[in-house]
Design a protein around this motif. Sequence first.
Motif, PDB file in Angstrom:
ATOM      1  N   CYS A 185       0.823  -1.213   0.000  1.00  0.00           N
ATOM      2  CA  CYS A 185       0.000   0.000   0.000  1.00  0.00           C
ATOM      3  C   CYS A 185       0.858   1.265   0.000  1.00  0.00           C
ATOM      4  O   CYS A 185       0.501   2.271  -0.628  1.00  0.00           O
ATOM      5  N   THR A 186       1.992   1.216   0.676  1.00  0.00           N
ATOM      6  CA  THR A 186       2.910   2.356   0.642  1.00  0.00           C
ATOM      7  C   THR A 186       3.459   2.555  -0.770  1.00  0.00           C
ATOM      8  O   THR A 186       3.529   3.674  -1.275  1.00  0.00           O
ATOM      9  N   ALA A 187       3.819   1.442  -1.414  1.00  0.00           N
ATOM     10  CA  ALA A 187       4.402   1.516  -2.763  1.00  0.00           C
ATOM     11  C   ALA A 187       3.394   1.996  -3.793  1.00  0.00           C
ATOM     12  O   ALA A 187       3.759   2.694  -4.749  1.00  0.00           O
ATOM     13  N   LEU A 188       2.123   1.629  -3.620  1.00  0.00           N
ATOM     14  CA  LEU A 188       1.106   1.956  -4.628  1.00  0.00           C
ATOM     15  C   LEU A 188       0.356   3.242  -4.325  1.00  0.00           C
ATOM     16  O   LEU A 188      -0.488   3.667  -5.126  1.00  0.00           O
ATOM     17  N   GLY A 189       0.619   3.841  -3.193  1.00  0.00           N
ATOM     18  CA  GLY A 189      -0.017   5.113  -2.878  1.00  0.00           C
ATOM     19  C   GLY A 189      -1.511   4.986  -2.683  1.00  0.00           C
ATOM     20  O   GLY A 189      -1.992   4.053  -2.047  1.00  0.00           O
ATOM     21  N   ASP A 190      -2.274   5.919  -3.265  1.00  0.00           N
ATOM     22  CA  ASP A 190      -3.724   5.934  -3.056  1.00  0.00           C
ATOM     23  C   ASP A 190      -4.490   5.174  -4.127  1.00  0.00           C
ATOM     24  O   ASP A 190      -5.710   5.309  -4.246  1.00  0.00           O
ATOM     25  N   THR A 191      -3.806   4.344  -4.912  1.00  0.00           N
ATOM     26  CA  THR A 191      -4.480   3.533  -5.926  1.00  0.00           C
ATOM     27  C   THR A 191      -5.479   2.583  -5.277  1.00  0.00           C
ATOM     28  O   THR A 191      -5.122   1.859  -4.351  1.00  0.00           O
ATOM     29  N   PRO A 192      -6.734   2.543  -5.740  1.00  0.00           N
ATOM     30  CA  PRO A 192      -7.700   1.591  -5.180  1.00  0.00           C
ATOM     31  C   PRO A 192      -7.242   0.157  -5.416  1.00  0.00           C
ATOM     32  O   PRO A 192      -6.819  -0.202  -6.518  1.00  0.00           O
ATOM     33  N   ILE A 193      -7.332  -0.676  -4.375  1.00  0.00           N
ATOM     34  CA  ILE A 193      -6.826  -2.043  -4.427  1.00  0.00           C
ATOM     35  C   ILE A 193      -7.937  -3.049  -4.181  1.00  0.00           C
ATOM     36  O   ILE A 193      -8.746  -2.891  -3.268  1.00  0.00           O
ATOM     37  N   CYS A 194      -7.952  -4.089  -5.012  1.00  0.00           N
ATOM     38  CA  CYS A 194      -8.764  -5.281  -4.773  1.00  0.00           C
ATOM     39  C   CYS A 194      -7.827  -6.337  -4.194  1.00  0.00           C
ATOM     40  O   CYS A 194      -6.859  -6.730  -4.847  1.00  0.00           O
ATOM     41  N   PHE A 195      -8.104  -6.782  -2.993  1.00  0.00           N
ATOM     42  CA  PHE A 195      -7.287  -7.809  -2.340  1.00  0.00           C
ATOM     43  C   PHE A 195      -7.828  -9.176  -2.715  1.00  0.00           C
ATOM     44  O   PHE A 195      -9.005  -9.480  -2.481  1.00  0.00           O
ATOM     45  N   GLN A 196      -6.975 -10.009  -3.316  1.00  0.00           N
ATOM     46  CA  GLN A 196      -7.396 -11.334  -3.772  1.00  0.00           C
ATOM     47  C   GLN A 196      -7.072 -12.387  -2.717  1.00  0.00           C
ATOM     48  O   GLN A 196      -5.911 -12.624  -2.399  1.00  0.00           O
ATOM     49  N   ASP A 197      -8.111 -13.009  -2.199  1.00  0.00           N
ATOM     50  CA  ASP A 197      -7.969 -14.074  -1.205  1.00  0.00           C
ATOM     51  C   ASP A 197      -8.172 -15.410  -1.915  1.00  0.00           C
ATOM     52  O   ASP A 197      -9.297 -15.857  -2.098  1.00  0.00           O
ATOM     53  N   TYR A 198      -7.074 -16.043  -2.312  1.00  0.00           N
ATOM     54  CA  TYR A 198      -7.137 -17.245  -3.154  1.00  0.00           C
ATOM     55  C   TYR A 198      -6.119 -18.271  -2.638  1.00  0.00           C
ATOM     56  O   TYR A 198      -5.121 -18.556  -3.303  1.00  0.00           O
ATOM     57  N   PRO A 199      -6.365 -18.830  -1.454  1.00  0.00           N
ATOM     58  CA  PRO A 199      -5.367 -19.720  -0.840  1.00  0.00           C
ATOM     59  C   PRO A 199      -5.081 -20.984  -1.627  1.00  0.00           C
ATOM     60  O   PRO A 199      -3.999 -21.563  -1.494  1.00  0.00           O
ATOM     61  N   GLN A 200      -6.030 -21.419  -2.482  1.00  0.00           N
ATOM     62  CA  GLN A 200      -5.776 -22.629  -3.266  1.00  0.00           C
ATOM     63  C   GLN A 200      -4.580 -22.444  -4.200  1.00  0.00           C
ATOM     64  O   GLN A 200      -3.902 -23.416  -4.541  1.00  0.00           O
ATOM     65  N   THR A 201      -4.323 -21.210  -4.612  1.00  0.00           N
ATOM     66  CA  THR A 201      -3.202 -20.915  -5.507  1.00  0.00           C
ATOM     67  C   THR A 201      -2.008 -20.320  -4.757  1.00  0.00           C
ATOM     68  O   THR A 201      -0.873 -20.709  -4.982  1.00  0.00           O
ATOM     69  N   PRO A 212     -13.657 -24.237   1.218  1.00  0.00           N
ATOM     70  CA  PRO A 212     -15.015 -23.690   1.379  1.00  0.00           C
ATOM     71  C   PRO A 212     -14.954 -22.308   2.025  1.00  0.00           C
ATOM     72  O   PRO A 212     -14.128 -22.078   2.914  1.00  0.00           O
ATOM     73  N   GLY A 213     -15.829 -21.428   1.568  1.00  0.00           N
ATOM     74  CA  GLY A 213     -15.702 -20.064   2.045  1.00  0.00           C
ATOM     75  C   GLY A 213     -17.002 -19.317   2.250  1.00  0.00           C
ATOM     76  O   GLY A 213     -16.994 -18.109   2.453  1.00  0.00           O
ATOM     77  N   LEU A 214     -18.142 -20.014   2.199  1.00  0.00           N
ATOM     78  CA  LEU A 214     -19.410 -19.308   2.321  1.00  0.00           C
ATOM     79  C   LEU A 214     -19.578 -18.663   3.697  1.00  0.00           C
ATOM     80  O   LEU A 214     -20.058 -17.536   3.806  1.00  0.00           O
ATOM     81  N   THR A 215     -19.175 -19.370   4.736  1.00  0.00           N
ATOM     82  CA  THR A 215     -19.264 -18.790   6.075  1.00  0.00           C
ATOM     83  C   THR A 215     -18.333 -17.598   6.205  1.00  0.00           C
ATOM     84  O   THR A 215     -18.675 -16.579   6.820  1.00  0.00           O
ATOM     85  N   LYS A 216     -17.154 -17.698   5.611  1.00  0.00           N
ATOM     86  CA  LYS A 216     -16.205 -16.582   5.625  1.00  0.00           C
ATOM     87  C   LYS A 216     -16.801 -15.373   4.921  1.00  0.00           C
ATOM     88  O   LYS A 216     -16.713 -14.242   5.409  1.00  0.00           O
ATOM     89  N   LEU A 217     -17.423 -15.599   3.770  1.00  0.00           N
ATOM     90  CA  LEU A 217     -18.060 -14.508   3.041  1.00  0.00           C
ATOM     91  C   LEU A 217     -19.148 -13.860   3.897  1.00  0.00           C
ATOM     92  O   LEU A 217     -19.233 -12.626   3.978  1.00  0.00           O
TER      93      LEU A 217
END
Length: 310
Positions: free
Chosen positions: A129-145, A174-179
């Motif tokens: 986040c420091t490196a990218l400044g105020d650029t909007p970020i989508c955080f990808q939660d993809y533990p299978q990969t 599985p991630g429905l409860t997490k969602l």
Amino acid sequence: MSNLIHRESEGVFIIAATPFDDSGAIDFDSTDRMVDFYLECGVTGMTILGIMGEAPKMAGDEAQRFASHILKRIDGRVPVIVGVSAAGLDNMARLTNTVMDAGAGGVMVAPQPGMVTEAKLKGYMAQVCTALGDTPICFQDYPQTTGVQVSVETILGLTVDHPQIVMLKHEDWPGLTKLSRVRAETGTGDVPRLSILTGNSALFLAQEMQRGADGAMTGFAYPEMLVQVVERHKAGDVDGAEDLFDAYLPLVRYEQQLGLGLAIRKEVLKRRGVIASSKVRAPGPSMTARDHEELTRLIARLEKRLGELN
């Protein structure tokens, strides 16, 4: 800029394939057809240079050229998220600056493999986040990969500590409860709302929408289904959305095959006249004659079922 992603972003952000010709070079004519096709299907956004976009197989200048071409073709009509995950923060920042200057709506970042503790992940994302400044970020939660397990508490902490993290691409399984927890525990008290778009080739889309997702971010080769399912859910027609989803489910499931799914997706796009070649860059999967026969049968059954549903 009006096309920046934000905490209320919703709908279908299609994960775009990267079209190659039979020699493996980027096919820009097919890229233009693909962009037009996605927009005609009603997507509300597009995500490029993701894992399924074969970004790791592209040279840095290739990735920049492809992203610039897409952004010029879209011309601000929908927001575009660019995958910028990389081993080096300098490369990540360089690509981010290039695409944001060209009109991107934000970037997507996944944790680097090796973030085996939540403390390491938090430290890494703080650096990002420091490196990218105020650029909007989508955080990808993809533990299978990625192999990185991310708790709900950490997701909440990241979006509190770093206001530029405005979107979650949820792909845990599985991630429905997490969602459900992320939806329930954001937008309350000191935790700002977080846009949630879901992946996993839309395999659980109907249930994810019922759990509070804002939409989908995946690359299923029938994006019109994704758009209609999300729209029907938003309109309160839960059963109608699930009936439509069920008609496509055999193909959704077939495309979900790990290792082969990208080849299937590209072959369907080729059969639909969107791209000229189903080429996947090496090392990559290829379909057998039997795979092609199965796909033909599944498409025929889908068409028959859609006719029955009118």
